[in-house]
Scaffold this active site. Structure first.
Site, mmCIF file in Angstrom:
data_model
loop_
_atom_site.group_PDB
_atom_site.id
_atom_site.type_symbol
_atom_site.label_atom_id
_atom_site.label_comp_id
_atom_site.label_asym_id
_atom_site.label_seq_id
_atom_site.Cartn_x
_atom_site.Cartn_y
_atom_site.Cartn_z
ATOM 1 N N GLY A 136 5.587 -3.342 2.629
ATOM 2 C CA GLY A 136 5.684 -3.232 1.221
ATOM 3 C C GLY A 136 5.418 -2.190 0.595
ATOM 4 N N GLY B 110 -0.344 -6.091 -3.730
ATOM 5 C CA GLY B 110 0.422 -6.667 -2.691
ATOM 6 C C GLY B 110 -0.239 -7.781 -2.170
ATOM 7 C CG ASP C 113 -5.856 -5.197 -0.123
ATOM 8 O OD1 ASP C 113 -6.572 -6.052 0.358
ATOM 9 O OD2 ASP C 113 -6.201 -4.446 -0.455
ATOM 10 C CB SER D 63 3.025 -0.503 6.965
ATOM 11 O OG SER D 63 1.477 -0.126 7.151
#
Length: 164
Positions: free
Chosen positions: A120, A32, A34, A118
């Site tokens: 995703g 995602g 990150d 949070s």
């Protein structure tokens, strides 16, 4: 006072002082947002994560690294609660946004781009994720002038704009 805005786009291309990364506890990259930040920022982001966070970061906390090749100067990493795994304490999600603003203040960052932490793969309900972001960013005292929520799709942008 922080102005909360919303924009459609890719968080890795935002021209701001700092971008926020929705990281995992290990602080070694992931999927995602990150993964996108680590890919776009290059190996310097991971190297700084390893150096600054050898034991990772607690859920609800935040810390910073270089932004590597990103147009931003810093990446502020925060670990959101994994709703899908049963971490449904809203105070942890609120803490993510507060801690990011505190870290931004320590850095002197005045423009910060945020994903919906949070929302995703961690599965936080989207409407509440937007509510937490808008309310917390708008109510937390900070030197940040603009907190930009970066939406990856038009429906998410529309939801964010409806809350502003």
């Amino acid at each position: 006072m922080t102005e909360v805005t919303a924009a459609l786009g890719d968080i890795t291309t935002q021209r701001v002082d700092a971008v926020v990364n929705a990281a995992n506890n290990r602080m070694r990259g992931g999927g995602g947002v990150d993964g996108a930040i680590h890919r776009a920022g290059g190996p310097a982001v991971l190297a700084d994560c390893v150096a600054r966070f050898p034991h990772g970061l607690a859920t609800g906390d935040a810390g910073w690294t270089t932004a590597g090749r990103l147009p931003a100067r810093w990446v502020i990493h925060t670990v959101g609660p994994n709703y899908a795994a049963g971490q449904d304490d809203r105070a942890l999600l609120t803490s993510c946004y507060r801690r990011c603003l505190e870290v931004a203040d320590e850095l002197g960052a005045t423009t910060v781009a945020f994903p919906l932490v949070s929302a995703g793969v961690y599965g936080w309900p989207l409407d509440d994720a937007v509510r937490v972001a808008v309310e917390t960013l708008g109510a937390t005292p900070s030197g940040v002038r603009e907190a930009r929520i970066v939406a990856f799709s038009q429906p998410v942008l529309d939801l964010a704009l409806a809350r502003l």
